[in-house]
Design a protein around this motif. Structure first.
Motif, PDB file in Angstrom:
ATOM      1  N   HIS A 100       1.444  -0.178  -2.608  1.00 16.71           N
ATOM      2  CA  HIS A 100       0.904   1.205  -1.564  1.00 16.71           C
ATOM      3  C   HIS A 100       2.314   1.248  -1.385  1.00 16.71           C
ATOM      4  CE1 HIS A 100       0.332  -3.172  -0.805  1.00 16.71           C
ATOM      5  NE2 HIS A 100       0.852  -2.728   0.312  1.00 16.71           N
ATOM      6  N   ARG A 101       1.928   2.551  -0.367  1.00 17.92           N
ATOM      7  CA  ARG A 101       2.614   2.945   0.176  1.00 17.92           C
ATOM      8  C   ARG A 101       2.541   2.898   1.992  1.00 17.92           C
ATOM      9  NH1 ARG A 101       4.535   4.838  -4.138  1.00 17.92           N
ATOM     10  NH2 ARG A 101       6.064   5.266  -4.747  1.00 17.92           N
ATOM     11  N   LEU A 102       1.057   2.224   2.601  1.00 18.60           N
ATOM     12  CA  LEU A 102       0.156   2.251   3.683  1.00 18.60           C
ATOM     13  C   LEU A 102       0.380   1.016   3.855  1.00 18.60           C
ATOM     14  CD1 LEU A 102      -2.448   5.622   3.290  1.00 18.60           C
ATOM     15  CD2 LEU A 102       0.534   5.366   4.595  1.00 18.60           C
ATOM     16  N   PRO A 103       1.067   0.110   4.648  1.00 15.71           N
ATOM     17  CA  PRO A 103       1.451  -1.280   5.078  1.00 15.71           C
ATOM     18  C   PRO A 103       0.111  -1.425   5.662  1.00 15.71           C
ATOM     19  CG  PRO A 103       2.990  -0.505   6.369  1.00 15.71           C
ATOM     20  CD  PRO A 103       2.155   0.952   5.369  1.00 15.71           C
ATOM     21  N   MET A 104      -1.344  -2.994   4.897  1.00 14.66           N
ATOM     22  CA  MET A 104      -1.630  -2.952   5.278  1.00 14.66           C
ATOM     23  C   MET A 104      -1.615  -4.181   6.775  1.00 14.66           C
ATOM     24  SD  MET A 104      -4.500  -3.151   3.660  1.00 14.66           S
ATOM     25  CE  MET A 104      -4.163  -1.087   3.529  1.00 14.66           C
TER      26      MET A 104
ATOM     27  N   ASP B 184      10.765  -1.086   2.024  1.00 20.12           N
ATOM     28  CA  ASP B 184       9.423  -1.582   3.442  1.00 20.12           C
ATOM     29  C   ASP B 184       9.548  -2.987   3.111  1.00 20.12           C
ATOM     30  OD1 ASP B 184       7.587  -1.905   4.774  1.00 20.12           O
ATOM     31  OD2 ASP B 184       6.561   0.020   4.744  1.00 20.12           O
ATOM     32  N   ARG B 185       9.496  -3.428   4.327  1.00 23.88           N
ATOM     33  CA  ARG B 185       9.182  -5.069   4.873  1.00 23.88           C
ATOM     34  C   ARG B 185       8.045  -5.291   4.997  1.00 23.88           C
ATOM     35  NH1 ARG B 185       8.749  -6.596   9.471  1.00 23.88           N
ATOM     36  NH2 ARG B 185       9.438  -5.333  11.114  1.00 23.88           N
ATOM     37  N   ARG B 186       7.327  -4.554   5.179  1.00 24.87           N
ATOM     38  CA  ARG B 186       5.881  -4.938   5.608  1.00 24.87           C
ATOM     39  C   ARG B 186       4.742  -5.084   3.634  1.00 24.87           C
ATOM     40  NH1 ARG B 186       4.559  -0.069   9.362  1.00 24.87           N
ATOM     41  NH2 ARG B 186       6.221   1.132   7.598  1.00 24.87           N
ATOM     42  N   ILE B 187       5.328  -3.501   3.441  1.00 22.89           N
ATOM     43  CA  ILE B 187       4.870  -3.752   1.960  1.00 22.89           C
ATOM     44  C   ILE B 187       5.480  -5.002   0.845  1.00 22.89           C
ATOM     45  CG2 ILE B 187       4.883  -2.611   0.238  1.00 22.89           C
ATOM     46  CD1 ILE B 187       3.554  -0.209   2.074  1.00 22.89           C
ATOM     47  N   ARG B 188       6.352  -5.382   1.328  1.00 19.55           N
ATOM     48  CA  ARG B 188       7.263  -6.763   0.771  1.00 19.55           C
ATOM     49  C   ARG B 188       6.001  -8.049   1.347  1.00 19.55           C
ATOM     50  NH1 ARG B 188      11.793  -5.546   1.346  1.00 19.55           N
ATOM     51  NH2 ARG B 188      12.393  -6.496   3.118  1.00 19.55           N
TER      52      ARG B 188
ATOM     53  N   ILE C  21     -12.866   8.579  -8.724  1.00 24.69           N
ATOM     54  CA  ILE C  21     -12.153   7.928  -7.294  1.00 24.69           C
ATOM     55  C   ILE C  21     -10.741   7.194  -8.066  1.00 24.69           C
ATOM     56  CG2 ILE C  21     -12.593   6.771  -5.461  1.00 24.69           C
ATOM     57  CD1 ILE C  21     -15.084   8.491  -5.447  1.00 24.69           C
ATOM     58  N   ALA C  22      -9.510   6.873  -8.207  1.00 26.23           N
ATOM     59  CA  ALA C  22      -8.603   5.626  -8.211  1.00 26.23           C
ATOM     60  C   ALA C  22      -7.978   5.718  -6.692  1.00 26.23           C
ATOM     61  CB  ALA C  22      -7.611   6.850  -9.326  1.00 26.23           C
ATOM     62  N   PRO C  23      -8.382   4.642  -6.176  1.00 23.46           N
ATOM     63  CA  PRO C  23      -7.247   4.300  -4.796  1.00 23.46           C
ATOM     64  C   PRO C  23      -6.306   3.358  -5.493  1.00 23.46           C
ATOM     65  CG  PRO C  23      -9.422   2.659  -5.600  1.00 23.46           C
ATOM     66  CD  PRO C  23      -9.318   3.431  -6.465  1.00 23.46           C
TER      67      PRO C  23
ATOM     68  N   GLU D 173      -9.281   4.362   6.308  1.00 22.32           N
ATOM     69  CA  GLU D 173      -9.082   2.685   7.533  1.00 22.32           C
ATOM     70  C   GLU D 173     -10.484   2.294   7.684  1.00 22.32           C
ATOM     71  OE1 GLU D 173      -6.895   2.263   9.154  1.00 22.32           O
ATOM     72  OE2 GLU D 173      -5.789   3.620   9.212  1.00 22.32           O
ATOM     73  N   LEU D 174      -9.871   0.643   6.897  1.00 23.14           N
ATOM     74  CA  LEU D 174     -10.691  -0.516   6.178  1.00 23.14           C
ATOM     75  C   LEU D 174     -10.301  -1.393   7.439  1.00 23.14           C
ATOM     76  CD1 LEU D 174     -10.778  -0.191   2.615  1.00 23.14           C
ATOM     77  CD2 LEU D 174     -12.313   0.648   4.103  1.00 23.14           C
ATOM     78  N   GLU D 175     -11.035  -1.945   7.774  1.00 27.81           N
ATOM     79  CA  GLU D 175     -10.901  -3.743   8.508  1.00 27.81           C
ATOM     80  C   GLU D 175      -9.046  -4.257   8.289  1.00 27.81           C
ATOM     81  OE1 GLU D 175     -12.376  -7.525  10.493  1.00 27.81           O
ATOM     82  OE2 GLU D 175     -13.341  -6.249   8.442  1.00 27.81           O
ATOM     83  N   ALA D 176      -8.971  -4.210   6.778  1.00 25.41           N
ATOM     84  CA  ALA D 176      -7.795  -4.646   6.361  1.00 25.41           C
ATOM     85  C   ALA D 176      -6.309  -3.129   6.676  1.00 25.41           C
ATOM     86  CB  ALA D 176      -7.795  -5.433   5.080  1.00 25.41           C
ATOM     87  N   GLY D 177      -6.924  -2.558   6.955  1.00 22.65           N
ATOM     88  CA  GLY D 177      -5.246  -2.030   6.854  1.00 22.65           C
ATOM     89  C   GLY D 177      -6.181   0.092   5.770  1.00 22.65           C
ATOM     90  N   PRO D 178      -5.386   0.704   6.170  1.00 23.62           N
ATOM     91  CA  PRO D 178      -5.696   2.116   5.317  1.00 23.62           C
ATOM     92  C   PRO D 178      -5.572   2.088   3.850  1.00 23.62           C
ATOM     93  CG  PRO D 178      -3.163   2.429   6.355  1.00 23.62           C
ATOM     94  CD  PRO D 178      -3.716   0.547   6.939  1.00 23.62           C
TER      95      PRO D 178
END
Length: 297
Positions: A58-62, A185-189, A49-51, A5-10
């Motif tokens: 990505h599959r986890l929206p910010m 996912d509209r959030r990823i979009r 390490i490959a983020p 978990e970062l400030e911008a999101g996961p």
């Protein structure tokens, strides 16, 4: 897949573990860690390490309002290195070159060396064929139309697009899977559009790139002889810009060198990371000077 978990999101990432030199592999748009799937097994003994960066695959929206501009995503990468408390990292950039903006933000303490593999540089953000994403993101409904076009194989595999990013050819299923999160996912979009429209002006990009010469740690520049996206002149320009740098030009490879020449790329990365890792009381090793052009074996 673990995430932090970062400030911008996961942010999800792969981590092989291990006590060897730490190598962080970064991908392009809208890809994920799988762009390195052929290279990672060829780096035994290294901690890889490959983020999966928020570049559309990505599959986890910010979080809403997160800064997903070019410099914003560079900041997220810096936060990721901080969150995992990584030091003396060999940071590898391919396709997306925005990790270089960490230099502009004074966030290179955790970086021991840079490997720039056929990536954006100078004013080439985004590369010519990818500018359609920037345009589509600024037109109401334009980005959704672009994603629908990606559903057509003839569009996905255009030589001026994803079909030209690899000499051996990208799996059609992999390209589809990279675009699927933004389609579903509209959030990823939303995140994808924020990044696609978040590049600085040409004048600002050129100004920022001149500050990269302040990075005096080792830099390995790996350019692809068959690249359609990254200008051939940018490899030598980067070599001239960074004070401690070396250029390798790889034959029979396009932008995704990891797809076309994984064995050679893994060898170059491993040699560079091993030479530049620091141990208390041990001077930094000096790598042998390699030939300017590496042909296929």
């Amino acid at each position: 897949m673990p995430f932090v978990e970062l400030e911008a999101g996961p942010l999800a990432y792969e981590d092989t573990g291990g006590d060897g030199p730490v190598i962080v592999l970064c991908h392009g748009v809208p890809m994920d860690h799988r762009v390195w799937r052929k290279v990672v097994p060829l780096l035994p003994g290294m901690r890889i390490i490959a983020p999966t960066l928020p570049l559309g695959g990505h599959r986890l929206p910010m979080r809403p309002g997160a800064d997903l501009s070019q410099r914003g995503v560079a900041g997220i990468l810096g936060d990721f290195l901080d969150a995992l408390d990584l030091d003396d990292v060999t940071l590898v950039l391919n396709d997306w070159g925005g990790g270089q903006f960490l230099i502009n933000d004074g966030r290179t303490d955790r970086i021991g060396g840079l490997v720039l593999v056929a990536c954006e540089a100078f004013d080439n953000f985004p590369p010519g064929p990818a500018k359609i994403m920037n345009i589509a993101g600024r037109i109401p409904g334009g980005f959704s139309l672009l994603l629908r076009l990606m559903g057509l194989r003839v569009f996905r595999q255009m030589k001026r697009g994803y079909g030209g990013m690899s000499v051996v050819g990208l799996s059609d299923e992999l390209i589809i899977d990279w675009f699927r999160p933004a389609m579903a996912d509209r959030r990823i979009r939303r995140d994808f559009i924020a990044f696609a429209t978040g590049n600085p002006s040409r004048a600002e990009l050129l100004r920022l790139s001149q500050q990269w010469r302040s990075f005096t740690k080792p830099v390995l520049i790996v350019w692809a002889a068959e690249d359609r996206l990254m200008p051939a002149v940018h490899g030598p320009r980067l070599e001239a810009l960074y004070p401690d740098s070396r250029l390798e030009v790889i034959e029979d490879a396009a932008t995704l060198v990891a797809e076309d020449r994984p064995e050679l790329l893994a060898e170059l990365i491993a040699d560079f990371a091993s030479a530049n890792v620091r141990f208390p009381g041990r001077p930094r090793a000096q790598p042998d000077v390699a030939p300017a052009r590496r042909p296929r074996r």
